[in-house]
Design a protein around this motif. Structure first.
Motif, PDB file in Angstrom:
ATOM      1  N   GLY A 137       0.928  -1.272   0.510  1.00 20.14           N
ATOM      2  CA  GLY A 137       0.295   0.074  -0.004  1.00 20.14           C
ATOM      3  C   GLY A 137       1.147   1.064   0.421  1.00 20.14           C
ATOM      4  O   GLY A 137       0.102   2.452  -0.208  1.00 20.14           O
TER       5      GLY A 137
ATOM      6  N   HIS B 136      -7.711  -0.526   5.906  1.00 23.03           N
ATOM      7  CA  HIS B 136      -8.260  -0.500   4.610  1.00 23.03           C
ATOM      8  C   HIS B 136      -8.263  -2.545   3.759  1.00 23.03           C
ATOM      9  O   HIS B 136      -7.731  -1.840   2.788  1.00 23.03           O
ATOM     10  CB  HIS B 136      -7.650   0.348   3.956  1.00 23.03           C
ATOM     11  CG  HIS B 136      -6.940   2.028   4.352  1.00 23.03           C
ATOM     12  ND1 HIS B 136      -8.272   2.514   5.191  1.00 23.03           N
ATOM     13  CD2 HIS B 136      -5.414   2.198   5.365  1.00 23.03           C
ATOM     14  CE1 HIS B 136      -7.451   3.084   5.985  1.00 23.03           C
ATOM     15  NE2 HIS B 136      -6.886   3.209   6.177  1.00 23.03           N
ATOM     16  N   GLU B 193     -11.039  -0.746  -7.215  1.00 24.81           N
ATOM     17  CA  GLU B 193     -11.047   0.352  -5.895  1.00 24.81           C
ATOM     18  C   GLU B 193      -9.654   0.474  -4.953  1.00 24.81           C
ATOM     19  O   GLU B 193      -9.259   0.782  -4.234  1.00 24.81           O
ATOM     20  CB  GLU B 193     -12.369   0.041  -5.126  1.00 24.81           C
ATOM     21  CG  GLU B 193     -13.157   1.478  -4.336  1.00 24.81           C
ATOM     22  CD  GLU B 193     -14.631   0.848  -3.191  1.00 24.81           C
ATOM     23  OE1 GLU B 193     -15.556   0.601  -3.856  1.00 24.81           O
ATOM     24  OE2 GLU B 193     -13.989   0.966  -2.775  1.00 24.81           O
ATOM     25  N   ASP B 194      -9.290  -0.575  -4.600  1.00 21.88           N
ATOM     26  CA  ASP B 194      -8.549  -1.117  -3.594  1.00 21.88           C
ATOM     27  C   ASP B 194      -7.952  -2.281  -4.021  1.00 21.88           C
ATOM     28  O   ASP B 194      -7.741  -3.574  -4.047  1.00 21.88           O
ATOM     29  CB  ASP B 194      -8.378  -1.313  -2.331  1.00 21.88           C
ATOM     30  CG  ASP B 194      -8.027  -1.789  -1.192  1.00 21.88           C
ATOM     31  OD1 ASP B 194      -8.278  -2.212  -0.040  1.00 21.88           O
ATOM     32  OD2 ASP B 194      -6.531  -1.502  -1.178  1.00 21.88           O
ATOM     33  N   SER B 197      -5.791  -4.992  -1.444  1.00 22.92           N
ATOM     34  CA  SER B 197      -6.307  -5.776  -0.612  1.00 22.92           C
ATOM     35  C   SER B 197      -5.463  -6.838  -0.439  1.00 22.92           C
ATOM     36  O   SER B 197      -5.477  -7.656   1.014  1.00 22.92           O
ATOM     37  CB  SER B 197      -7.874  -5.418  -0.703  1.00 22.92           C
ATOM     38  OG  SER B 197      -8.249  -4.727   0.087  1.00 22.92           O
TER      39      SER B 197
END
Lengths: 250, 341
Positions: A137, B136, B193-194, B197
């Motif tokens: 991330g 998240h 979107e992510d 993940s």
């Protein structure tokens, strides 16, 4: 002193270089901070023992600071609240909304800042591998910032060395990773680029390694010095030889 | 073990069940997670082992003997055909490893009732609140991780209970991860979107596996994932990556080159653990076929070149497929000559 070495692998696994540098610097008596993101401590320990170095002993005498990324991440996510009252986790960017790697940098800096009574030769930062941070991330900019801060702190201020492993692929679709890798290539003093053979798999030659030394940063100066060798990995050793001169052929 | 599903999911499901069935026969604990099929049904549908008693006893004893020598702290995501014997087996273990299964029959209930198994069926778990920080991550993944961590801790697979003398292995099977049923849109959209993940999930899972006595197989509908960067990252985070390409519906189905087989096995990565080298072998061209009772993986060999016209097309195809098959991996390949399940 003060060198930034980039280990790059394409279509093969360059982690044998990481093991090499780890045991090399430990044997040389340097203080090493190893940010190991992809494998467990015991993996590195077992290989290092084959190469003649004990990581547990190095840790105990304070020569090696080992950040086991996997374990640290688990502690962060599943740890109890009380345990985290002390130092913030170096990997806290995973759970926070900020994507900067400041906590990781602080960890590196505190580990390598010489404490009173330390007699180690120059500090060394070793990272395996940087591409994982993107998977977790962090943005490419955050990763590059982290490396930049590390260079300032470790290479310039502490006159130490940095060795970083990244993965890359020629036709990779991972643009973020390619961005990081290309940027690091421009800033490296030495690039060790390990690739699988273009002709495919071979039992006796596991791949080729390109050694690119940055001679000068000036525009009109001479080209970077490039050498290419092929290699074969064995259980305790890696043998290098000129292209086409593998022992199997001679 | 990370398996890229074939287009219709038929064969990857089979591999998935084999992994679990092997666990039952070896007396391991199982953890089965799925978002589309209830784990109870998956367990009931496992193939029956082809056993003859003496063979089974011998192997059963050896298997437990081998597993109890140890692993101070960590096990790995392991490709069971190759690496478990390499890392664990004492030199006196017989060369036969694993069991054979009959796909035309399902496993008898007494067999799987003798082991302990845990299940995670997403529709049932949605009602519970996750206790861990989700950081998240997709909440389905977060719940799954929490569930796995809880089982590992409670059942002592991470060595947290020193009283437990009998150490066992937890085999985790996760079906169709990344598909829309898990709430992840990487399979349906080009700009999900992510995108982190799945990779975060894998990283945490890797951490859990490394610190416990467990092995895990995950199947993923890779052909649906639009963003190839994700697949590259996923490959980096896994120990073993195998892709199954079935010939159903593709032009290869009618290609005379492949007439004996139902699909190809692409080994993209094999583990390099605790050693500088990995187990490299001679062949990289593997194909699979599903006979009435057995699922086999074999070295791909081509039918003999008999006529002019056939040889012309097949030579071209051969060159192309040789390029596809042997490029990429560099120094990685596995494959005993003939792997029977």
């Amino acid at each position: 002193q003060g060198k930034f070495t980039l280990l790059r692998d394409t279509r093969t696994d360059g982690s044998f270089l990481v093991h090499h540098f780890l045991s090399f610097y430990l044997r040389a008596g340097c203080k090493v901070c190893f940010v190991a993101l992809l494998q467990s401590f015991s993996h590195y320990n077992i290989v290092a023992q084959k190469l003649g170095v004990s990581l547990t002993a190095a840790k105990e005498r304070g020569q090696l600071v080992f950040l086991e990324g996997l374990k640290s991440c688990l502690d962060l996510l599943f740890g109890e609240e009380e345990e985290q009252s002390g130092q913030p986790s170096p990997l806290q960017f995973i759970s926070e909304s900020t994507s900067n790697l400041k906590a990781l940098f602080d960890f590196v800096r505190t580990s390598l800042t010489p404490a009173g009574g330390d007699s180690w030769k120059g500090p060394v930062l070793l990272v395996d591998d940087l591409s994982v941070l993107l998977s977790l991330g962090a943005t490419p900019v955050a990763v590059l910032d982290f490396i930049h801060y590390c260079r300032v702190s470790v290479c310039s201020q502490m006159k130490g060395n940095i060795v970083v492993l990244v993965h890359s692929n020629e036709d990779s679709e991972d643009e973020e990773n390619e961005l990081v890798v290309n940027s690091l290539c421009h800033h490296s003093d030495l690039i060790l680029w390990v690739e699988g053979l273009a002709t495919g798999f071979c039992k006796d030659v596991h791949g080729q390694i390109k050694i690119i030394r940055r001679v000068s940063l000036e525009l009109m100066a001479e080209q970077d010095h490039v050498q290419i060798y092929q290699y074969k990995i064995q259980d305790k050793n890696v043998t290098f030889f000129a292209r086409g001169l593998s022992a199997a052929v001679l | 073990v990370f398996t890229e599903e074939d287009k219709y999911g038929l064969y990857s499901n089979l591999l998935f069940k084999y992994f679990l069935a092997e666990g039952v026969v070896c007396g391991h604990d199982l953890f089965v997670a799925s978002a589309k099929e209830h784990p109870d049904n998956i367990i009931k549908d496992l193939p029956a082992p082809l056993l003859d008693d003496t063979y089974r006893n011998e192997l059963g004893e050896e298997a437990t003997a081998v597993k109890s020598e140890d692993f101070q702290d960590s096990m790995k995501i392991a490709w069971r055909y190759q690496n478990l014997p390499k890392m664990e087996a004492s030199p006196t273990t017989s060369t036969k490893f694993g069991h054979y299964y009959d796909v035309s029959k399902t496993m008898s209930p007494e067999l799987f009732q003798s082991i302990k198994w845990h299940s995670f069926y997403l529709p049932e778990e949605l009602s519970l609140q996750p206790k861990m920080k989700t950081c998240h991550m997709n909440s389905a993944y977060a719940r799954l991780l929490q569930s796995i961590q809880r089982i590992i801790y409670q059942e002592g697979f991470d060595g947290s209970d020193p009283q437990k003398k009998q150490k066992n292995i937890l085999r985790i099977g996760i079906q169709s991860l990344g598909s829309m049923l898990w709430g992840d849109d990487i399979c349906s959209s080009d700009t999900p979107e992510d995108i982190h993940s799945l990779t975060k999930f894998l990283y945490v899972l890797r951490g859990l596996l490394r610190k416990s006595l467990s092995a895990c197989i995950i199947t993923v509908p890779a052909h649906l994932i639009q963003n190839k960067a994700i697949m590259e990252r996923v490959t980096n985070l896994s120990d073993t990556v195998v892709g199954l390409e079935s010939f159903i519906g593709s032009e290869r189905e009618t290609n005379p080159l492949y007439k004996d087989y139902h699909g190809l096995v692409h080994v993209h990565q094999i583990p390099r653990l605790n050693s500088l080298i990995c187990d490299v072998s001679d062949t990289k061209d593997l194909a699979f076929r599903l006979k009435r009772k057995l699922f086999t993986i074999e070295r791909l060999h081509l039918p003999p070149d008999l006529s002019d016209t056939v040889s012309r097309t097949s030579k071209q195809d051969l060159a192309e497929s040789a390029k596809l098959l042997s490029s990429g991996c560099g120094a990685m390949a596995i494959g005993k000559k003939h792997l029977d399940f």
